[in-house]
Structure formats: C-alpha cells, structure tokens
Design a protein around this motif. Sequence first.
Motif, PDB file in Angstrom:
ATOM      1  N   ASN A  70     -44.225  63.594  11.245  1.00  0.00           N
ATOM      2  CA  ASN A  70     -45.272  64.493  11.740  1.00  0.00           C
ATOM      3  C   ASN A  70     -46.249  64.891  10.625  1.00  0.00           C
ATOM      4  O   ASN A  70     -47.450  65.042  10.868  1.00  0.00           O
ATOM      5  CB  ASN A  70     -44.638  65.763  12.325  1.00  0.00           C
ATOM      6  N   LEU A  71     -45.708  65.034   9.409  1.00  0.00           N
ATOM      7  CA  LEU A  71     -46.563  65.425   8.288  1.00  0.00           C
ATOM      8  C   LEU A  71     -47.543  64.304   7.916  1.00  0.00           C
ATOM      9  O   LEU A  71     -48.728  64.558   7.693  1.00  0.00           O
ATOM     10  CB  LEU A  71     -45.694  65.790   7.077  1.00  0.00           C
ATOM     11  N   VAL A  72     -47.022  63.080   7.856  1.00  0.00           N
ATOM     12  CA  VAL A  72     -47.862  61.958   7.422  1.00  0.00           C
ATOM     13  C   VAL A  72     -48.855  61.545   8.508  1.00  0.00           C
ATOM     14  O   VAL A  72     -50.029  61.286   8.236  1.00  0.00           O
ATOM     15  CB  VAL A  72     -46.972  60.760   7.015  1.00  0.00           C
ATOM     16  N   THR A  73     -48.396  61.480   9.766  1.00  0.00           N
ATOM     17  CA  THR A  73     -49.249  60.962  10.843  1.00  0.00           C
ATOM     18  C   THR A  73     -50.179  62.025  11.430  1.00  0.00           C
ATOM     19  O   THR A  73     -51.278  61.710  11.874  1.00  0.00           O
ATOM     20  CB  THR A  73     -48.386  60.368  11.962  1.00  0.00           C
ATOM     21  N   LYS A  74     -49.722  63.284  11.472  1.00  0.00           N
ATOM     22  CA  LYS A  74     -50.515  64.327  12.119  1.00  0.00           C
ATOM     23  C   LYS A  74     -50.932  65.472  11.184  1.00  0.00           C
ATOM     24  O   LYS A  74     -51.730  66.328  11.570  1.00  0.00           O
ATOM     25  CB  LYS A  74     -49.724  64.942  13.281  1.00  0.00           C
ATOM     26  N   GLY A  75     -50.356  65.491   9.976  1.00  0.00           N
ATOM     27  CA  GLY A  75     -50.606  66.635   9.096  1.00  0.00           C
ATOM     28  C   GLY A  75     -49.967  67.906   9.635  1.00  0.00           C
ATOM     29  O   GLY A  75     -50.397  69.021   9.308  1.00  0.00           O
ATOM     30  N   ASP A  76     -48.924  67.738  10.430  1.00  0.00           N
ATOM     31  CA  ASP A  76     -48.264  68.866  11.101  1.00  0.00           C
ATOM     32  C   ASP A  76     -47.042  69.303  10.302  1.00  0.00           C
ATOM     33  O   ASP A  76     -46.126  68.503  10.056  1.00  0.00           O
ATOM     34  CB  ASP A  76     -47.854  68.448  12.515  1.00  0.00           C
ATOM     35  N   LEU A  77     -47.017  70.556   9.890  1.00  0.00           N
ATOM     36  CA  LEU A  77     -45.880  71.099   9.140  1.00  0.00           C
ATOM     37  C   LEU A  77     -44.869  71.792  10.037  1.00  0.00           C
ATOM     38  O   LEU A  77     -43.923  72.409   9.549  1.00  0.00           O
ATOM     39  CB  LEU A  77     -46.392  72.077   8.081  1.00  0.00           C
ATOM     40  N   GLY A  78     -45.080  71.718  11.325  1.00  0.00           N
ATOM     41  CA  GLY A  78     -44.115  72.303  12.262  1.00  0.00           C
ATOM     42  C   GLY A  78     -44.507  73.688  12.736  1.00  0.00           C
ATOM     43  O   GLY A  78     -45.604  74.181  12.466  1.00  0.00           O
ATOM     44  N   GLY A  85     -44.294  79.680  18.371  1.00  0.00           N
ATOM     45  CA  GLY A  85     -45.644  79.416  18.843  1.00  0.00           C
ATOM     46  C   GLY A  85     -46.687  79.460  17.744  1.00  0.00           C
ATOM     47  O   GLY A  85     -47.839  79.086  17.979  1.00  0.00           O
ATOM     48  N   ARG A  86     -46.299  79.887  16.547  1.00  0.00           N
ATOM     49  CA  ARG A  86     -47.254  79.993  15.438  1.00  0.00           C
ATOM     50  C   ARG A  86     -47.138  78.754  14.556  1.00  0.00           C
ATOM     51  O   ARG A  86     -46.098  78.502  13.942  1.00  0.00           O
ATOM     52  CB  ARG A  86     -46.983  81.260  14.631  1.00  0.00           C
ATOM     53  N   SER A  87     -48.201  77.975  14.489  1.00  0.00           N
ATOM     54  CA  SER A  87     -48.202  76.746  13.695  1.00  0.00           C
ATOM     55  C   SER A  87     -48.248  77.077  12.203  1.00  0.00           C
ATOM     56  O   SER A  87     -49.042  77.912  11.772  1.00  0.00           O
ATOM     57  CB  SER A  87     -49.411  75.885  14.074  1.00  0.00           C
ATOM     58  N   VAL A  88     -47.397  76.395  11.428  1.00  0.00           N
ATOM     59  CA  VAL A  88     -47.383  76.610   9.978  1.00  0.00           C
ATOM     60  C   VAL A  88     -48.692  76.143   9.353  1.00  0.00           C
ATOM     61  O   VAL A  88     -49.253  76.809   8.485  1.00  0.00           O
ATOM     62  CB  VAL A  88     -46.188  75.866   9.347  1.00  0.00           C
ATOM     63  N   THR A  89     -49.188  74.987   9.819  1.00  0.00           N
ATOM     64  CA  THR A  89     -50.439  74.456   9.267  1.00  0.00           C
ATOM     65  C   THR A  89     -51.596  75.418   9.505  1.00  0.00           C
ATOM     66  O   THR A  89     -52.395  75.686   8.590  1.00  0.00           O
ATOM     67  CB  THR A  89     -50.754  73.096   9.906  1.00  0.00           C
ATOM     68  N   ILE A  92     -51.223  78.592   7.277  1.00  0.00           N
ATOM     69  CA  ILE A  92     -51.611  78.351   5.882  1.00  0.00           C
ATOM     70  C   ILE A  92     -53.133  78.225   5.772  1.00  0.00           C
ATOM     71  O   ILE A  92     -53.752  78.792   4.863  1.00  0.00           O
ATOM     72  CB  ILE A  92     -50.918  77.074   5.362  1.00  0.00           C
ATOM     73  N   GLY A  93     -53.737  77.484   6.708  1.00  0.00           N
ATOM     74  CA  GLY A  93     -55.187  77.316   6.652  1.00  0.00           C
ATOM     75  C   GLY A  93     -55.938  78.626   6.784  1.00  0.00           C
ATOM     76  O   GLY A  93     -56.937  78.862   6.085  1.00  0.00           O
ATOM     77  N   LYS A  94     -55.460  79.496   7.657  1.00  0.00           N
ATOM     78  CA  LYS A  94     -56.144  80.771   7.890  1.00  0.00           C
ATOM     79  C   LYS A  94     -55.940  81.748   6.739  1.00  0.00           C
ATOM     80  O   LYS A  94     -56.892  82.351   6.239  1.00  0.00           O
ATOM     81  CB  LYS A  94     -55.623  81.388   9.198  1.00  0.00           C
ATOM     82  N   ASN A  95     -54.693  81.905   6.314  1.00  0.00           N
ATOM     83  CA  ASN A  95     -54.398  82.933   5.314  1.00  0.00           C
ATOM     84  C   ASN A  95     -54.666  82.490   3.881  1.00  0.00           C
ATOM     85  O   ASN A  95     -54.907  83.335   3.011  1.00  0.00           O
ATOM     86  CB  ASN A  95     -52.943  83.389   5.442  1.00  0.00           C
ATOM     87  N   SER A  96     -54.616  81.178   3.627  1.00  0.00           N
ATOM     88  CA  SER A  96     -54.909  80.720   2.263  1.00  0.00           C
ATOM     89  C   SER A  96     -56.374  80.952   1.912  1.00  0.00           C
ATOM     90  O   SER A  96     -56.709  81.122   0.731  1.00  0.00           O
ATOM     91  CB  SER A  96     -54.559  79.244   2.111  1.00  0.00           C
ATOM     92  N   ILE A 276     -41.065  75.455   3.623  1.00  0.00           N
ATOM     93  CA  ILE A 276     -41.453  74.092   3.223  1.00  0.00           C
ATOM     94  C   ILE A 276     -42.975  73.949   3.247  1.00  0.00           C
ATOM     95  O   ILE A 276     -43.571  73.359   2.347  1.00  0.00           O
ATOM     96  CB  ILE A 276     -40.786  73.063   4.158  1.00  0.00           C
ATOM     97  N   GLY A 277     -43.613  74.516   4.281  1.00  0.00           N
ATOM     98  CA  GLY A 277     -45.064  74.406   4.390  1.00  0.00           C
ATOM     99  C   GLY A 277     -45.791  75.055   3.230  1.00  0.00           C
ATOM    100  O   GLY A 277     -46.678  74.459   2.623  1.00  0.00           O
TER     101      GLY A 277
END
Length: 311
Positions: A70-78, A85-89, A92-96, A276-277
């Motif tokens: 999922n990480l390599v193909t979709k950039g999805d960290l789970g 329901g809260r995406s890790v990706t 991180i994008g919002k709060n970083s 991990i994310g």
Amino acid sequence: MGKYIFKRIGYMLLTLWIVITLTFFLMHSIPGDPLAHMAKRLPEQIRQNYYEKYGLDQPVIVQYGKFMKNLVTKGDLGESLRYPGRSVTETIGKNSAVSGRLGFQAIAIGIPIGIILGIVAALNRNKWPDYLVIFIAMLGVTIPVFIIGALLQYGFTVKLEWLPTTGWGKLKHTILPSIAMAFGSIATYARYMRSNVLEVLGQDYILTAQAKGVSPFNVVRKHVLRNSILPAITILGAQIAGVFTGSFVIEKIFSIPGLGSYYITSINDRDYTMIIGTTVFYAALFIISQLVVDLLYGVVDPRIRVSKNSK
C-alpha cells in the motif's frame, strides 16, 4: 552531478526501507497489541471483526507485505488504530504543515542571528561582546525551551498584552513560539561560528589578505565567512528534522495543532500505524535534508563540488 544525485537518491531509498522495516517489526515485537485494551469489553465477535479489519489476525510478515504494498503503490500509510477512519497520510500532511511553518520560521530567525553573533564574538575575542555572546549561548543551551516559552508568554501576553497567549491561524500566533524555538539555534550556531571563525582567522591566507590592505569587512565576507560556515552547514540537516520533532513541547504550551503531539500520543497509545507513519516521515525528512546539506557544500565552496570523475 546528476549521477551523484541519482546515486544518493538510491541510498536514501535503501535507508528509508531499512528504517521502515526495523520500525515495523520492532513495534510488532512488543507483547500485546493496541486493540487489546480498547476492545477488551466488547463481545468476542465484534473484537474479532476489529482484528480482521486492521489485519492484526494475520501473521506479521503478511501484515508487513500488505503495508509495503500500500505504501509503494498508493502512498498509503494506513488508518489510525486509535482514531478509526482517520488516515495517517492525511494526518501527517495536514499537521506537518503547521509544525513545518513554525519550525522554518524558527530556523529563519535563529540561524542568521546565531551566525552573526558567532562572528561578532570571534572578532571581539576576550572583549565584552564576546562574553555577552557566550552568555547568550549558555542560556540558550541550558534553559529548557518550555521555560523560555513560559517567560515569553508572561512578558508579551500577560504584562505587555501585545500578543495572544495560545491559538493558531494568524501570524501573531506564530511569533512567540518561533522565538522560543529559535533560542536553541541561536545558541548552537553562535558557538559553532565563534570557534570556526577563530580557527580561520589564524590561517596564513587571512594574514596575507590583511597585509595586502584588504578591508576588515571584505576579509570577513570573502574569506572568513565562506571558510568558517561549512561546519555550521553540517548541523543544518539535523536542525531541519528537529524542527518537527523538537516542537512538541512548544506545541503543547501554545496549543498549536502540529505533528509533534501526534508523534508522542501515538507512542503512548501504541498506535502502530501512526508511529510507523510519523517515523517514515521524520526519516525521509532527515535523509532529504542531508542531501540538501551536501549540495549546499558545493554552492558555498566550489572546491568540494562533485566532479565528473567523482565516484
């Protein structure tokens, strides 16, 4: 140069893969799991559904394979285990972005001031400006950032009432936390630059330039600054990564919705995916900043620029 950058990117990806793999298996080697506490009062069937949803009922190697796919193909960290329901990706994008703005403002304040103070201290060795800079550097190193933050809040919000105590959204909310975070950079760069400039001032080419009648300003600008700033650039990579991890205390004091709080709470909650994310994000940030620092070496000093024959 292109070949060098391409090779470095290859090493970066390899390092990042090692960090991800080690973090994943170390987290899953801890006895128990994050759902054991949250779902212990639920009926057995519902608990089983939760484990199936997050894949925790499968062998660790299978979970690792799905995570990497999922990480390599979709950039999805789970998805966060603690906050369903809260995406890790997305988190991180919002709060970083919040932590990044705060951190880079602190760097923009701290590094120039630190470099100038270091040069001033070295040029006035054993005089009052030197002692003053050393005193400021000692304060920046020894006083914890939360005390500096609290003092700034007391002075500028309670006494003077110039700036808000907490909050986020406008420029005025970032001034005090940026200054508080900049104290560390000011102290670090002032000490580095002072020692580097003192070393450079004793070189023969500086004495030659002074003997030829070069003005003190041009000696510093053309010879001292360029040759003394390289060691200071070395710590820039760690500073860039540290602005995200080191802002946790400041984010708490000033109620800033940054990434640092997620990094700490995910460890306390054993939120595997969030840990991990955030680890992947920090590792990638640190590795990229090291590449930027290496490229800056060539910009500042062309003598160490990568040549065509470099391996």
